[in-house]
Motif scaffolding. Structure first.
Motif, PDB file in Angstrom:
ATOM      1  N   GLY A 110      49.537  43.171  40.639  1.00 41.80           N
ATOM      2  CA  GLY A 110      48.527  44.391  40.590  1.00 41.80           C
ATOM      3  C   GLY A 110      46.930  43.962  40.854  1.00 41.80           C
ATOM      4  O   GLY A 110      46.532  45.154  41.122  1.00 41.80           O
ATOM      5  N   ASN A 111      46.850  43.367  40.498  1.00 40.50           N
ATOM      6  CA  ASN A 111      45.574  42.651  40.540  1.00 40.50           C
ATOM      7  C   ASN A 111      44.713  41.938  41.702  1.00 40.50           C
ATOM      8  O   ASN A 111      43.682  41.540  41.563  1.00 40.50           O
ATOM      9  N   THR A 112      45.267  42.137  42.475  1.00 36.24           N
ATOM     10  CA  THR A 112      45.083  41.027  43.650  1.00 36.24           C
ATOM     11  C   THR A 112      43.739  41.871  44.370  1.00 36.24           C
ATOM     12  O   THR A 112      43.131  41.037  45.476  1.00 36.24           O
ATOM     13  N   LEU A 113      43.692  43.341  44.213  1.00 41.79           N
ATOM     14  CA  LEU A 113      42.094  43.484  45.062  1.00 41.79           C
ATOM     15  C   LEU A 113      40.619  42.844  44.244  1.00 41.79           C
ATOM     16  O   LEU A 113      40.410  42.298  45.518  1.00 41.79           O
ATOM     17  N   SER A 114      40.905  42.837  43.105  1.00 39.57           N
ATOM     18  CA  SER A 114      40.273  42.689  42.772  1.00 39.57           C
ATOM     19  C   SER A 114      40.009  40.627  42.608  1.00 39.57           C
ATOM     20  O   SER A 114      38.903  40.422  43.001  1.00 39.57           O
ATOM     21  N   LEU A 115      41.092  40.249  42.591  1.00 38.11           N
ATOM     22  CA  LEU A 115      41.346  38.485  43.430  1.00 38.11           C
ATOM     23  C   LEU A 115      40.109  38.712  44.274  1.00 38.11           C
ATOM     24  O   LEU A 115      39.215  37.528  44.820  1.00 38.11           O
ATOM     25  N   ARG A 116      40.513  39.289  45.413  1.00 35.84           N
ATOM     26  CA  ARG A 116      39.468  39.776  46.498  1.00 35.84           C
ATOM     27  C   ARG A 116      38.922  40.037  46.835  1.00 35.84           C
ATOM     28  O   ARG A 116      37.656  39.216  47.346  1.00 35.84           O
ATOM     29  N   LYS A 117      38.341  40.297  45.663  1.00 35.72           N
ATOM     30  CA  LYS A 117      36.270  40.966  45.249  1.00 35.72           C
ATOM     31  C   LYS A 117      35.854  40.203  44.900  1.00 35.72           C
ATOM     32  O   LYS A 117      35.092  39.413  45.604  1.00 35.72           O
ATOM     33  N   PHE A 118      36.680  39.056  44.280  1.00 36.33           N
ATOM     34  CA  PHE A 118      35.874  37.229  44.098  1.00 36.33           C
ATOM     35  C   PHE A 118      35.653  36.646  44.435  1.00 36.33           C
ATOM     36  O   PHE A 118      34.434  36.271  44.786  1.00 36.33           O
ATOM     37  N   LEU A 119      36.838  36.663  45.432  1.00 35.94           N
ATOM     38  CA  LEU A 119      36.902  35.293  46.532  1.00 35.94           C
ATOM     39  C   LEU A 119      36.061  36.128  47.277  1.00 35.94           C
ATOM     40  O   LEU A 119      35.098  34.670  48.515  1.00 35.94           O
ATOM     41  N   TYR A 120      35.712  36.537  47.852  1.00 32.45           N
ATOM     42  CA  TYR A 120      34.156  38.009  48.820  1.00 32.45           C
ATOM     43  C   TYR A 120      33.033  36.959  48.073  1.00 32.45           C
ATOM     44  O   TYR A 120      31.957  36.791  48.900  1.00 32.45           O
ATOM     45  N   GLN A 121      33.057  37.276  46.285  1.00 33.08           N
ATOM     46  CA  GLN A 121      32.058  36.824  45.970  1.00 33.08           C
ATOM     47  C   GLN A 121      31.505  35.385  46.525  1.00 33.08           C
ATOM     48  O   GLN A 121      29.996  34.674  46.401  1.00 33.08           O
ATOM     49  N   VAL A 122      32.654  34.587  45.782  1.00 31.88           N
ATOM     50  CA  VAL A 122      32.137  33.098  45.930  1.00 31.88           C
ATOM     51  C   VAL A 122      31.869  33.425  47.561  1.00 31.88           C
ATOM     52  O   VAL A 122      30.782  31.949  47.647  1.00 31.88           O
ATOM     53  N   HIS A 123      32.476  33.619  48.602  1.00 33.45           N
ATOM     54  CA  HIS A 123      32.077  33.508  50.009  1.00 33.45           C
ATOM     55  C   HIS A 123      30.686  33.667  50.357  1.00 33.45           C
ATOM     56  O   HIS A 123      29.695  32.736  50.954  1.00 33.45           O
ATOM     57  N   ARG A 124      29.984  34.829  49.362  1.00 31.29           N
ATOM     58  CA  ARG A 124      28.460  35.040  49.886  1.00 31.29           C
ATOM     59  C   ARG A 124      27.229  33.996  48.984  1.00 31.29           C
ATOM     60  O   ARG A 124      27.364  33.986  50.014  1.00 31.29           O
ATOM     61  N   PRO A 170      44.015  33.913  47.654  1.00 28.14           N
ATOM     62  CA  PRO A 170      43.963  34.851  46.203  1.00 28.14           C
ATOM     63  C   PRO A 170      45.887  35.193  45.909  1.00 28.14           C
ATOM     64  O   PRO A 170      46.719  35.036  47.037  1.00 28.14           O
ATOM     65  N   LYS A 171      46.003  34.911  45.106  1.00 29.49           N
ATOM     66  CA  LYS A 171      47.358  34.272  44.087  1.00 29.49           C
ATOM     67  C   LYS A 171      47.905  34.584  42.815  1.00 29.49           C
ATOM     68  O   LYS A 171      47.154  35.226  42.227  1.00 29.49           O
ATOM     69  N   ILE A 172      49.194  35.401  43.080  1.00 25.65           N
ATOM     70  CA  ILE A 172      49.329  36.139  42.099  1.00 25.65           C
ATOM     71  C   ILE A 172      50.336  34.920  40.679  1.00 25.65           C
ATOM     72  O   ILE A 172      51.051  34.728  41.307  1.00 25.65           O
TER      73      ILE A 172
END
Length: 447
Positions: A390-404, A436-438
């Protein structure tokens, strides 16, 4: 030096069996189990890459003459001449506002002694500790505690959740009460004196050596065990033996070190415990944070009408609560049913992003391949903890900010500032970061 793991395990099993057969038995003779083989195993279980204490002796330096060092250590332990050295205090970043928090660094030899004592006490207290206790115990983890919270709240349709927040717990443990708690199970004079030496060892900081009548040894492996013993008697035993039998509905205490929640099926039960729990902690020198210790109406959304009637809540939203880095909330599943879900706490996500930003800034001039390997490790480490169902969205946000962050500081490697997003996407084709990976699924056998 050969390891004698089987011999150590046999002794631990003997202690555990005696603890199980006699739950009220106090051990008068334990220190004799610590011999050269026991210390050798304690050495192997001690991290070798940690920072050095006040004596500046590293794990590598200690290992150069390991047999003689351990023999001299054993002689001092047996004769009672071992002196617990002060803990070296240092500071590490905390949060996202430039704050720091103190940590303690014992000497490497003291870490070995603490590990040896933990190996003696764990078999006893593993039998005593309750199932709701998860922190710093063998074969138990924060994710198991989170799974238990998820199951419990689902079973009672959310219920009422009492968040328990202890102010500066590890610094507030009363030494007199701690000694009394240990005495209930351990009456071996040598071990009790050794624990007393750690409590009195003091801390070496920038302003010299300081002592305190409260708190556990900073940074040592003995500290979490002593803290668990303290809360076992202050909270766990009290709840299981005195509180729980008086409750009308179901209730469950889940604790990870000093982070705890109590889930109640009925509001009446929750309010009764809320009214007395502060006094219980004050009796043993602890205090609860008045704002962070709160009772949460976590009933499932089908209780909305009842909630409005009870407390005038007209926004139609269930409350949330935080535990172990996750915010727990109600949300609909793809099938249209309601379920408890978890997402990374905003403060934890911001902290993780800031750490990535700082790392990218400090290492922007290193070769791209070297940066990529390290960033992959950091991203996988983040997924390893926060990758739950259920936490995939937060993982995606994290990865996006890492890219930034990565692109931003690659763009500042020179004055041209011409490393556009288009160029960065081309780079990602060769140096892609993990998606992102569960890692921790509530559905057994599925990932």
């Amino acid at each position: 030096m050969p390891r004698h793991l089987d011999n150590v395990l046999t002794k631990q099993q003997r202690i555990a069996e005696l603890a199980q057969r006699s739950p009220d038995f106090a051990f008068f003779s334990l220190a004799h189990y610590i011999d050269l083989q026991w210390l050798e195993e304690a050495y192997h279980r001690t991290r070798k890459d940690g920072a050095a204490g006040i004596d500046d002796v590293t794990g590598k330096a200690y290992a150069e003459n390991l047999h003689d060092n351990l023999q001299r250590l054993l002689d001092r332990l047996k004769s009672g001449k071992y002196k617990a050295p002060p803990v070296k205090r240092t500071y590490i970043p905390k949060g996202t506002k430039g704050e720091t928090r103190p940590i303690g660094i014992p000497t490497f030899e003291d870490k070995i002694v603490q590990r040896a004592v933990v190996m003696l006490l764990e078999p006893i207290y593993e039998h005593d500790f309750h199932d709701g206790s998860y922190g710093f115990r063998p074969s138990r983890s924060a994710h198991q505690a989170l799974e238990e919270v998820w199951k419990t709240t689902m079973d009672v349709a959310g219920g009422w959740v009492l968040e328990v927040d202890i102010r500066q717990f590890f610094d507030s443990i009363d030494h007199a009460h701690l000694r009394e708690f240990v005495l209930r199970r351990v009456r071996d004079g040598a071990l009790r004196r050794l624990i007393g030496k750690w409590l009195k060892a003091g801390v070496m900081g920038e302003r010299g050596l300081s002592f305190s009548d409260t708190g556990t040894p900073q940074g040592g492996v003995i500290s979490p065990l002593l803290a668990n013993i303290y809360l076992h008697y202050v909270l766990d035993e009290w709840f299981e033996k005195q509180v729980k039998p008086l409750m009308r509905g179901r209730c469950r205490l889940i604790r990870y070190a000093d982070d705890a929640v109590i889930v109640f099926q009925l509001k009446h039960d929750a309010e009764r415990v809320m009214a007395v729990i502060s006094k219980r902690f004050e009796k043993y020198g602890l205090s609860l944070h008045p704002d962070k210790t709160r009772l949460v109406d976590f009933r499932a959304p089908h209780h909305f009408d009842r909630r409005r009637k009870d407390n005038g809540n007209d926004d139609g939203k269930a409350e949330t609560f935080d535990l172990l880095g996750f915010t727990h909330y109600w949300s609909k599943t793809p099938k249209g049913n309601y379920a408890v879900k978890r997402k990374t706490m905003k403060s934890r996500l911001a902290r993780s992003i800031q750490k990535i930003e700082q790392w990218c800034r400090s290492n922007r001039h290193k070769p791209i391949g070297e940066q990529w390997k390290k960033l992959c490790e950091k991203v996988r480490g983040h997924y390893g903890y926060y990758g739950i169902t259920g936490n995939t969205l937060s993982l995606r946000k994290f990865l996006y900010q890492v890219h930034r962050s990565w692109r931003r500081w690659l763009n500042r490697r020179n004055r041209k500032r011409n490393f556009t997003w288009e160029k960065f996407y081309i780079l990602l084709k060769r140096y892609s970061l993990p998606t992102p990976k569960i890692v921790h699924s509530v559905f057994k056998g599925k990932r």
